[in-house]
Design an enzyme around this catalytic site. Structure first.
Site, PDB file in Angstrom:
ATOM      1  N   GLU A   1       0.822  -1.229   0.000  1.00 53.82           N
ATOM      2  CA  GLU A   1       0.000   0.000   0.000  1.00 53.82           C
ATOM      3  C   GLU A   1       0.846   1.265   0.000  1.00 53.82           C
ATOM      4  O   GLU A   1       0.507   2.257   0.647  1.00 53.82           O
ATOM      5  CB  GLU A   1      -0.906   0.031   1.236  1.00 53.82           C
TER       6      GLU A   1
HETATM    7  C1  LIG Z   1       2.334  -9.751   0.220  1.00 57.24           C
HETATM    8  C2  LIG Z   1       2.169  -8.639  -0.765  1.00 57.24           C
HETATM    9  C3  LIG Z   1       0.898  -8.246  -1.144  1.00 57.24           C
HETATM   10  C4  LIG Z   1       0.735  -7.230  -2.088  1.00 57.24           C
HETATM   11  N1  LIG Z   1      -0.519  -6.915  -2.532  1.00 57.24           N
HETATM   12  C5  LIG Z   1      -0.655  -6.073  -3.600  1.00 57.24           C
HETATM   13  C6  LIG Z   1      -1.924  -5.887  -4.222  1.00 57.24           C
HETATM   14  O1  LIG Z   1      -2.958  -6.427  -3.789  1.00 57.24           O
HETATM   15  N2  LIG Z   1      -1.977  -5.097  -5.334  1.00 57.24           N
HETATM   16  C7  LIG Z   1      -0.883  -4.483  -5.845  1.00 57.24           C
HETATM   17  O2  LIG Z   1      -0.999  -3.799  -6.844  1.00 57.24           O
HETATM   18  N3  LIG Z   1       0.334  -4.629  -5.258  1.00 57.24           N
HETATM   19  C8  LIG Z   1       0.471  -5.413  -4.159  1.00 57.24           C
HETATM   20  N4  LIG Z   1       1.697  -5.604  -3.578  1.00 57.24           N
HETATM   21  C9  LIG Z   1       2.838  -4.861  -4.085  1.00 57.24           C
HETATM   22  C10 LIG Z   1       3.310  -3.779  -3.134  1.00 57.24           C
HETATM   23  O3  LIG Z   1       2.386  -2.725  -3.078  1.00 57.24           O
HETATM   24  C11 LIG Z   1       4.711  -3.352  -3.593  1.00 57.24           C
HETATM   25  O4  LIG Z   1       5.585  -4.411  -3.250  1.00 57.24           O
HETATM   26  C12 LIG Z   1       5.155  -2.053  -2.964  1.00 57.24           C
HETATM   27  O5  LIG Z   1       4.396  -0.980  -3.441  1.00 57.24           O
HETATM   28  C13 LIG Z   1       6.634  -1.755  -3.241  1.00 57.24           C
HETATM   29  O6  LIG Z   1       6.963  -1.937  -4.587  1.00 57.24           O
HETATM   30  P1  LIG Z   1       8.217  -2.861  -4.965  1.00 57.24           P
HETATM   31  O7  LIG Z   1       8.060  -4.150  -4.261  1.00 57.24           O
HETATM   32  O8  LIG Z   1       8.371  -2.871  -6.422  1.00 57.24           O
HETATM   33  O9  LIG Z   1       9.455  -2.127  -4.299  1.00 57.24           O
HETATM   34  P2  LIG Z   1      10.247  -0.889  -4.924  1.00 57.24           P
HETATM   35  O10 LIG Z   1       9.302   0.124  -5.423  1.00 57.24           O
HETATM   36  O11 LIG Z   1      11.290  -1.398  -5.841  1.00 57.24           O
HETATM   37  O12 LIG Z   1      10.921  -0.311  -3.607  1.00 57.24           O
HETATM   38  C14 LIG Z   1      12.118  -0.870  -3.038  1.00 57.24           C
HETATM   39  C15 LIG Z   1      12.603   0.093  -1.962  1.00 57.24           C
HETATM   40  O13 LIG Z   1      12.909   1.352  -2.588  1.00 57.24           O
HETATM   41  C16 LIG Z   1      12.194   2.397  -1.944  1.00 57.24           C
HETATM   42  N5  LIG Z   1      11.795   3.397  -2.928  1.00 57.24           N
HETATM   43  C17 LIG Z   1      11.240   3.192  -4.142  1.00 57.24           C
HETATM   44  N6  LIG Z   1      10.984   4.360  -4.739  1.00 57.24           N
HETATM   45  C18 LIG Z   1      11.359   5.333  -3.899  1.00 57.24           C
HETATM   46  C19 LIG Z   1      11.331   6.752  -3.941  1.00 57.24           C
HETATM   47  N7  LIG Z   1      10.822   7.412  -4.974  1.00 57.24           N
HETATM   48  N8  LIG Z   1      11.792   7.440  -2.854  1.00 57.24           N
HETATM   49  C20 LIG Z   1      12.300   6.792  -1.796  1.00 57.24           C
HETATM   50  N9  LIG Z   1      12.341   5.442  -1.697  1.00 57.24           N
HETATM   51  C21 LIG Z   1      11.881   4.724  -2.732  1.00 57.24           C
HETATM   52  C22 LIG Z   1      10.999   1.732  -1.303  1.00 57.24           C
HETATM   53  O14 LIG Z   1      10.505   2.476  -0.193  1.00 57.24           O
HETATM   54  C23 LIG Z   1      11.564   0.381  -0.898  1.00 57.24           C
HETATM   55  O15 LIG Z   1      12.189   0.468   0.353  1.00 57.24           O
HETATM   56  C24 LIG Z   1       1.872  -6.581  -2.604  1.00 57.24           C
HETATM   57  C25 LIG Z   1       3.152  -6.967  -2.195  1.00 57.24           C
HETATM   58  C26 LIG Z   1       3.305  -7.979  -1.308  1.00 57.24           C
HETATM   59  C27 LIG Z   1       4.702  -8.413  -0.928  1.00 57.24           C
END
Ligand SMILES: Cc1cc2nc3c(=O)[nH]c(=O)nc-3n(C[C@H](O)[C@H](O)[C@H](O)COP(=O)(O)OP(=O)(O)OC[C@H]3O[C@@H](n4cnc5c(N)ncnc54)[C@H](O)[C@@H]3O)c2cc1C
Length: 594
Positions: free
Chosen positions: A437
């Site tokens: 989220e």
């Molecule tokens: C169990 C689970 C359930 C989920 N359910 C859903 C769902 O129902 N629907 C859905 O659409 N998604 C879902 N997700 C996805 C989830 O919302 C994303 O994993 C999350 O938004 C982070 O994206 P990412 O994993 O690509 O990490 P990334 O975006 O690659 O982030 C990696 C790190 O970099 C940091 N970061 C990235 N960009 C920035 C920035 N601009 N400034 C500072 N820091 C930054 C982040 O804070 C994080 O610490 C789910 C994920 C999991 C693991």
């Protein structure tokens, strides 16, 4: 392993005394939401959480979920509990009466959400996402889509999901690639989404995906995203189910926690193209999704509260039972709750949980005012407050949940680290909360960028002003509450100092502002929590003076608020110092030295 027991007395106290149910029930559309009606509803929800949802929690953790024959299977106990949940009408509690919901305030929905999540986080994610989908459709969908889909979603016969994430598009939604092509009265969607919570299952007859996708000629980035409704089974005009749509689950993730919540990879359009219907306008999809995400952010914060409460209940019960050592000056065997260090841990849990609950429910009450007040000024003030508090609720509550579920393990000693007690499951389940989220890094940026700098700090200044007004009420109660008064004044000054510093740095030194954002969010959470605990102590003190009511509860509330004032508020000094101190070494360090 003890079942979850909803903390009803504190929930009702916060609803009535801090979040202002009497004021909410005077808003147009909420006239039926009186204390008399709500009392039995909350009691029944508490029973349902303990007796129906909670017993399935460990089963889900052990059995998890699988993809079999092209669909997801979850434990049979989950499906049975979900069926009862839907049949009992719980999904529609805070949904509009236009679609056969009960039309109760979000404030009450927040209390029941806390109960469902405390009883079984993995299972309750399903109705939680559904309620976000219902909200988004109600605000943005055409009448035709609303009539066809909302009654079944509100009844829980069908479930909604939120589909944003793709392998290359997590926090950065501008990278979304799933494609939409117009095709008569609908669109054909193709591509892959990952990490979709409850993206497929058979607990409900149909799964309704709200998907962000991009039209071929759409602008780059988030301005080119549109929202589509993609049902697993197509729906005929009379509401009956038609053909299987071209959206299929290919796998579920193996995860640290929430094992029985299927986290799905979904493929759209591998065959003919998945049929999707536009929600809102083309290229305005992010605004539609934000309706869903804002509610979900509040609810994920409440998940942090709920799992902390469950961890606290287990730790408290264990500490009252486990015998080890003696207390100073005695040769009698002691139960570990008699040791000062265990008291420290339990009181840290209890005081933070009560502050978290008050902060979350007050935010929900602001949302109710924002949507229902007939006075435009009241609506916009409440909207400003709920927008300001939402990243704090999501970020601070879920960070604190990491600490508290870990303390829950610590109170159990070695048995906490092995799985039988369940303490370890709460810690594992909680770990997702700061990630999904919108990660907490993104929440912190949202708080500082959109909620603070964008309005030149006016919203937070107004909140600081209200905190100052609480002081007069505390002072009127005499010297008993002085430690709480002092802590609130100190916390408020620290938050003001950090706010002014950020406003000064403003847009000129974005890297310094960005690196201060997380500590600012934690500072804001700690101080808002102090404010709510101070308000709670003031009410409890007044109740004791007036006589009547549960004096034990009110005395406990005052002691808990004093503990928060003396032992938790000092954290705000560290958050302030870290926020405004020089963080440039982190950016100056050459990448190859990491
Ligand atoms: C169990 C689970 C359930 C989920 N359910 C859903 C769902 O129902 N629907 C859905 O659409 N998604 C879902 N997700 C996805 C989830 O919302 C994303 O994993 C999350 O938004 C982070 O994206 P990412 O994993 O690509 O990490 P990334 O975006 O690659 O982030 C990696 C790190 O970099 C940091 N970061 C990235 N960009 C920035 C920035 N601009 N400034 C500072 N820091 C930054 C982040 O804070 C994080 O610490 C789910 C994920 C999991 C693991």
């Amino acid at each position: 392993m003890a079942e979850y027991i909803a903390p009803l007395e504190d929930q009702k106290f916060v609803i009535n005394e801090l979040a202002g149910l009497d004021r909410i029930s005077r808003l147009p559309g909420f006239e039926h939401a009186t204390e008399d009606l709500l009392e039995p509803i909350l009691d029944e929800a508490a029973r349902f959480a303990s007796e129906v949802l909670s017993p399935t929690n460990t089963i889900g953790d052990r059995e998890g979920c699988q993809v079999e024959n092209g669909g997801v299977t979850v434990p049979a106990e989950f499906a049975a509990a979900y069926r009862l949940f839907a049949e009992s009408g719980w999904q529609g509690l805070d949904c509009s009466q236009d679609y056969d919901g009960m039309g109760l305030p979000s404030l009450i929905g927040s209390a029941t959400t806390e109960m469902w999540q405390g009883a079984n986080l993995a299972l309750s994610l399903c109705p939680m996402l559904n309620s976000g989908a219902i909200d988004a459709l109600e605000v943005h969908a055409s009448d035709e889509l609303k009539q066809l889909y909302l009654p079944k979603l509100v009844s829980g016969e069908w479930c909604g999901t939120m589909d944003l994430t793709e392998p290359q598009a997590g926090s950065d939604l501008g990278r979304i690639r799933v494609q939409a092509v117009p095709d008569g009265d609908h669109y054909k969607i193709s591509g892959t989404k990952i990490f979709i919570t409850w993206g497929d299952h058979e607990m409900a007859e149909n799964v309704i995906h709200l998907v962000l996708a991009r039209l071929r000629d759409a602008p780059e980035g988030v301005k080119g995203l549109s929202m589509f409704l993609i049902p697993k089974f197509l729906v005929n005009d009379d509401g009956s189910l038609g053909d299987r749509n071209d959206v299929f689950v290919t796998s579920v993730e193996h995860k640290l926690g929430i094992h029985a919540s299927p986290t799905c990879v979904l493929n759209y359009g591998d065959n003919d193209g998945a049929v999707g219907y536009l929600v809102g306008e083309e290229n305005r999809g992010l605004a539609c999704m934000f309706t869903m995400m804002n509610l979900a952010r509040l609810q994920v914060g409440i998940q942090g509260l709920a799992i902390s409460e469950r961890a606290y209940q287990a730790a408290r019960d264990y500490a009252k039972d486990r015998v080890q050592g003696q207390v100073l000056g005695s040769r009698d065997p002691a139960r570990i709750i008699q040791h000062a260090d265990i008291r420290r841990m339990l009181m840290t849990m209890k005081s933070l949980i009560e502050a978290m609950r008050a902060t979350a429910y007050v935010t929900a009450s602001a949302l109710d005012t924002a949507h229902h007040a007939d006075d435009a000024d009241a609506r916009s003030a409440a909207l400003e407050r709920s927008a300001l508090l939402t990243p704090i609720v999501k970020g601070w509550l879920t960070e604190v949940a990491q600490e508290l579920t870990s303390i829950g393990v610590q109170v159990h000693g070695g048995t906490g680290y092995v799985e039988e007690t369940g303490a370890a499951q709460h810690l594992r389940d909680a770990r997702i909360l700061p990630i999904y989220e919108g990660t907490n890094g993104i929440q912190a940026n949202d708080l500082v960028g959109r909620k603070l700098l964008a309005d030149s700090g006016r919203g937070i200044q107004r909140m600081l002003g209200e905190m100052a007004e609480t002081d007069a009420g505390l002072a009127a109660r005499g010297p008993d509450l002085d430690s709480i008064r002092n802590a609130l004044a100190t916390g408020r000054q620290r938050l003001e100092q950090a706010t002014n510093w950020l406003l000064d740095q403003g847009h000129d030194v974005p890297a310094r502002v960005d690196s201060a954002a997380f500590n600012y969010m934690m500072l804001a959470g700690t101080v808002v929590g102090a404010w709510q605990m101070a308000r709670a102590a003031e009410v409890a003190h007044g109740k004791l003076a007036a006589g009547g009511g549960n004096a034990d509860f009110y005395n406990a509330k005052i002691l808990t608020a004093k503990y928060y004032a003396e032992q938790i508020v000092p954290r705000s000094a560290a958050y302030l110092d870290a926020a405004v101190s020089d963080s440039s070494p982190a950016m100056d360090l050459p990448e190859d030295q990491f």
